[in-house]
Design a protein around this motif. Structure first.
Motif, short mmCIF file in Angstrom:
data_model
loop_
_atom_site.label_atom_id
_atom_site.label_comp_id
_atom_site.label_asym_id
_atom_site.label_seq_id
_atom_site.Cartn_x
_atom_site.Cartn_y
_atom_site.Cartn_z
N THR A 1 -1.09 -10.21 28.34
CA THR A 1 0.22 -9.58 28.55
C THR A 1 1.36 -10.53 28.18
O THR A 1 2.36 -10.12 27.57
N ASP A 2 1.18 -11.80 28.54
CA ASP A 2 2.20 -12.79 28.16
C ASP A 2 2.37 -12.82 26.64
O ASP A 2 3.49 -12.86 26.12
N VAL A 3 1.24 -12.81 25.97
CA VAL A 3 1.28 -12.86 24.51
C VAL A 3 1.97 -11.62 23.96
O VAL A 3 2.82 -11.70 23.08
N ALA A 4 1.58 -10.47 24.51
CA ALA A 4 2.15 -9.21 24.03
C ALA A 4 3.66 -9.18 24.21
O ALA A 4 4.40 -8.82 23.29
N GLN A 5 4.13 -9.61 25.37
CA GLN A 5 5.56 -9.63 25.62
C GLN A 5 6.28 -10.54 24.64
O GLN A 5 7.27 -10.17 24.03
N ARG A 6 5.72 -11.72 24.50
CA ARG A 6 6.37 -12.69 23.61
C ARG A 6 6.43 -12.18 22.17
O ARG A 6 7.40 -12.45 21.45
N ALA A 7 5.38 -11.48 21.77
CA ALA A 7 5.35 -10.99 20.39
C ALA A 7 6.04 -9.64 20.26
O ALA A 7 6.23 -9.14 19.15
N GLY A 8 6.39 -9.03 21.38
CA GLY A 8 7.05 -7.72 21.34
C GLY A 8 6.11 -6.60 20.91
O GLY A 8 6.51 -5.67 20.21
N VAL A 9 4.86 -6.70 21.29
CA VAL A 9 3.89 -5.65 20.93
C VAL A 9 3.10 -5.26 22.18
O VAL A 9 3.31 -5.82 23.25
N SER A 10 2.19 -4.34 22.03
CA SER A 10 1.35 -3.94 23.16
C SER A 10 0.13 -4.85 23.24
O SER A 10 -0.22 -5.52 22.27
N ILE A 11 -0.51 -4.85 24.39
CA ILE A 11 -1.69 -5.70 24.52
C ILE A 11 -2.82 -5.22 23.60
O ILE A 11 -3.65 -5.99 23.17
N SER A 12 -2.80 -3.93 23.29
CA SER A 12 -3.83 -3.41 22.37
C SER A 12 -3.75 -4.14 21.04
O SER A 12 -4.75 -4.54 20.45
N THR A 13 -2.52 -4.29 20.58
CA THR A 13 -2.34 -4.95 19.29
C THR A 13 -2.81 -6.40 19.35
O THR A 13 -3.48 -6.89 18.43
N VAL A 14 -2.48 -7.06 20.42
CA VAL A 14 -2.93 -8.44 20.56
C VAL A 14 -4.45 -8.49 20.52
O VAL A 14 -5.04 -9.30 19.79
N SER A 15 -5.08 -7.61 21.27
CA SER A 15 -6.53 -7.58 21.28
C SER A 15 -7.07 -7.36 19.87
O SER A 15 -8.04 -8.00 19.46
N ARG A 16 -6.41 -6.48 19.15
CA ARG A 16 -6.89 -6.20 17.79
C ARG A 16 -6.80 -7.43 16.89
O ARG A 16 -7.71 -7.69 16.11
N VAL A 17 -5.72 -8.17 16.98
CA VAL A 17 -5.67 -9.33 16.07
C VAL A 17 -6.66 -10.40 16.52
O VAL A 17 -7.28 -11.05 15.68
N ILE A 18 -6.84 -10.55 17.81
CA ILE A 18 -7.80 -11.57 18.25
C ILE A 18 -9.21 -11.24 17.78
O ILE A 18 -9.93 -12.11 17.30
N ASN A 19 -9.57 -9.97 17.93
CA ASN A 19 -10.95 -9.59 17.62
C ASN A 19 -11.12 -8.99 16.24
O ASN A 19 -12.22 -8.62 15.87
N GLN A 20 -10.01 -8.88 15.52
CA GLN A 20 -10.07 -8.24 14.20
C GLN A 20 -10.87 -6.95 14.29
O GLN A 20 -11.66 -6.62 13.42
N SER A 21 -10.60 -6.21 15.35
CA SER A 21 -11.38 -5.01 15.60
C SER A 21 -10.76 -3.77 14.98
O SER A 21 -11.36 -2.70 14.95
#
Lengths: 344, 344
Positions: free
Chosen positions: A16-36
Motif C-alpha cells: 500500500t505504501d508503494v501504491a500510494q507513493r506511485a499513485g496507483v492501486s496495489i493491484s498494479t504494484v502487484s502486477r509489476v512485481i510479479n509481471q503477472s
DNA sequence: TTGAAAGCGATACCAC
DNA sequence: GTGGTATCGCTTTCAA
C-alpha cells in the motif's frame, strides 16, 4: 493508532505504501512485481521508482498466503555436520536461488519433538516441495506426503514399496566391485578389510555388496573379523582399525565405504606407525573435497556430488510445476586412482 | 467449488476443519495450539484429538501474517561449501530447532540478483532475525537493517563503525602469536612461512598480526617471499606452497591461518616428497573436525565452533525477545599441540 | 490497462 | 473459558 501487542518492533513497508507513493492501486504494484499482467510502461516506471525509493520488499508470508505458494524448498537431512554435505548443499542452494526459491533446512536427527505436540518440520505447510535425504524421514511420513500429492524428490534413496517419487541415485555396486578388483588384480592384495556405513543407507549397502562380489569372484573367502562398522564417521572408523591392529588381525588393504571412514582408517594407520600404501593400502568412496589433499592422496570413487544436488532441485522444480519429472535420475561414478592404493 | 488458478495441487487442512471436527471455534483451536490462553481440559482434548485425526499442521504463512512473526531465523554466509561450516551449522540448526525456529539459509556469494529486480535474500520480510557471517552482507545492508531495528547478530565479525550489533568473536591474535612462539621457542624454527586468509575476514587479519608480532618479538625479519594468500582454500594453498618449493625458497615451518589452508600445505609437502614435521612443520588454526585425523595430526588452535553457533542463536533469540543481548560474546581459543609441529 | 474488492488461514482483540 | 470478528499484506478475480 497504537500497535497491537505482538506487533514487530520494527516497521515494515507494505504494498500500500508503494501504491500510494506511485499513485496507483496495489493491484498494479502487484502486477509489476510479479509481471503477472501487462502494465503501461509509464506506470511501471513509477512503481519501480517507488519500490526503489522505499526499498520495499514484499512480505513472503503475505505472498505465500495469498498466492498459495511459499517459494520455499525444504531440505531434510539426517545429519548436516559431515564433510559430505558442504558441496552438495552449496549446489542445492545455488540452484534454488537461481530459480528464486528459498532454502529451509531441517535436520531430522536433532528431533526434539514432544509427543502430542505438533512437529515443527518440513511439509506442505511451510514449503512447496522437499528434498529428502537418506534416513531423514520415515516411510509413514513419506506416505502421508504422497497421499497429499506433495512434491518430494528422494536423493540417494529409492522410494519405499508402493510409493512413487522421483529419485536421484548413483552407481554403487559396480564401482565398489571394480575398486576391490583393482586392489586384488593390480596390487595383488588378498586380505582386504571393509569399513561399512549405516545400515539404513542404501548406497552403503550396495557398496558392501560390491565388496562381497569381488571377493567371491576371485575366490577369496569372506572374513568377518576384518569387517567393521565405520558409521560414516572418522572416529568410529579409526577406532575399528585400531582394534584390528591391536588384535593382530592381518590385512593388506582397507576398503572404506566412504571417504570419511577412509580418513579414520588413514589416521589409525598413521598412529600405529604403518605406512600407506606400503604397509596397508586404503581406498574410499565419494571423492569428497578433501580426499585429493590427503597424505597420501586417496584413491576413491568419484561421486558427482554437485551434479546430484543440481539435478535434485531441477527434478523438484519440474514436479512442482506439474511437469512429469524423471522418476529416476541415475549418475555414473568412476574410479579415481590416486596414491593410497599403491599406484604410481 | 473449483479451485482458483494458482491453488496448490494438494489439499491443505485448515484451522476451520479442526474447529468443525472438534465442535469448537477456531479461537479455541488457536488457543490450544499456542497455549496462549487457558482452555478447559475437555475442549482441549477434543481439539487435540481432532488435530491428530486430521494430521493438521498450521500453515506457517498464515501464522506469520496474522502473528507478525515468521518463526524463522536466517543464516547469511558468504560460502557454505567449506569444511569449516558443517559443525557450525549443525549447532545452529539444533539450537534453532530447540526453540521452535526454522532455519533459512542464504549464500551471498551465489548472488544472481538482477539489477532493478527485488533481491531475494534475507531480511525483515521473511525472517525474525538473521545471523550474519563474514563477507556475506555489505555495510549498507547492515545499516538498513539497523535503521529498521531488525535483529541481527554478527558472527566472527564486528559491526562497522557507528552501528551497534551484538557480535560473537573469538580470540585470534594472541593464540596466533603463541603458536608462532611455540614454533620458534620450542622447535627452534626461524624461517616460518605464512598462508593468509581473505582480506575481508577479520579473524584472518588478526591471526596475521599475531604472526608478525611473534616474529618481531624474536627479532626475526619479516620475509614476504614466504607469505602467500591461501584464501581459506586447499587448492590455492597447495599451489602457493608448491611454488615456494619450486622456487627454492627456504622455510622450516608453515603457519596457515586456517586448517583448510594447512591441509593444502600438507598436501603440497607430501607431493614434493617432504616429510612433516621432519622436513617442514605445519600448523593451522580452527581445529575443524578433520584436523586431528590428518597424517600427521595437525597442531592448531581450537576454536569452539559449536559453542559459537549456539551462542549466536541464543543472543539472537534474546535480541528478538526484546531482551538486552550481550553486545559482545567473546570466546577464548587454545593451542592444541599435536604432531605436525614436531612435538612428541 | 487499471482499480475495487474478495479471499488466503491464521492471531488476538473484544464481548459475553 | 469461549466464540465472533477485524486484521495481517498480498494475489487474483471481476468490472470498468
Amino acid at each position: 493508532m497504537a500497535p497491537r501487542s505482538g506487533t514487530r518492533p520494527f516497521s515494515q513497508k507494505t504494498i500500500t505504501d508503494v501504491a500510494q507513493r506511485a499513485g496507483v492501486s496495489i493491484s498494479t504494484v502487484s502486477r509489476v512485481i510479479n509481471q503477472s499482467a501487462p502494465v503501461s510502461s509509464n506506470l511501471e516506471n513509477k512503481v519501480k521508482a517507488a519500490i526503489a525509493e522505499l526499498d520495499y520488499r514484499p512480505q513472503t508470508a503475505a505472498r505465500a498466503l495469498a498466492g498459495q505458494k511459499t517459494h520455499t524448498i525444504g531440505l531434510l537431512l539426517a545429519e548436516i555436520g559431515t564433510d559430505f554435505y558442504p558441496l552438495m548443499i552449496r549446489a542445492i542452494e545455488a540452484e534454488a536461488r537461481k530459480n528464486h526459491f528459498n532454502l529451509l533446512i531441517n535436520v531430522a536427527g536433532d528431533d526434539t519433538s514432544i509427543e502430542g505436540e505438533i512437529p515443527y518440520t518440513l511439509g506442505e505447510y511451510n514449503s512447496d516441495g522437499v528434498l529428502v535425504f537418506p534416513a531423514s524421514l520415515s516411510d509413514d511420513e513419506l506416505y502421508r506426503m504422497h497421499l497429499n500429492n506433495f512434491p518430494v524428490v528422494l536423493v540417494q534413496r529409492r522410494p519405499p514399496a508402493g510409493l512413487e517419487f522421483p529419485c536421484i541415485t548413483i552407481e554403487n555396486k559396480l564401482p565398489a566391485r571394480k575398486m576391490v578388483d583393482h586392489l586384488i588384480e593390480v596390487h595383488g592384495f588378498r586380505r582386504i578389510a571393509f569399513l561399512s556405513g549405516l545400515a539404513d543407507h542404501e548406497d552403503a549397502r550396495r557398496r558392501e555388496q560390491g565388496y562381497h562380489e569381488s571377493l567371491e569372484s576371485h575366490g577369496i573367502p569372506y572374513d568377518p573379523t576384518i569387517v567393521a562398522q565405520g558409521y560414516f564417521q572418522k572416529q568410529a572408523s579409526q577406532d575399528a582399525v585400531c582394534e584390528w591392529i591391536t588384535a593382530g588381525f592381518e590385512f593388506d588393504a582397507i576398503f572404506a565405504c566412504d571417504d570419511i571412514s577412509a580418513i579414520g582408517a588413514l589416521s589409525a594407520l598413521n598412529r600405529a606407525g604403518l605406512n600407506v600404501p606400503n604397509d596397508v593400502a586404503v581406498v574410499g568412496f565419494d571423492d569428497i573435497e578433501v580426499s585429493r589433499f590427503l597424505s597420501p592422496p586417496l584413491t576413491t570413487v568419484k561421486v558427482p556430488i554437485q551434479e546430484i544436488g543440481r539435478a535434485a532441485i531441477q527434478q523438484l522444480l519440474a514436479f512442482m510445476n506439474g511437469e512429469v519429472p524423471d522418476m529416476c535420475t541415475h549418475f555414473e561414478t568412476e574410479l579415481v586412482i590416486r596414491r593410497s592404493c599403491g599406484c604410481r
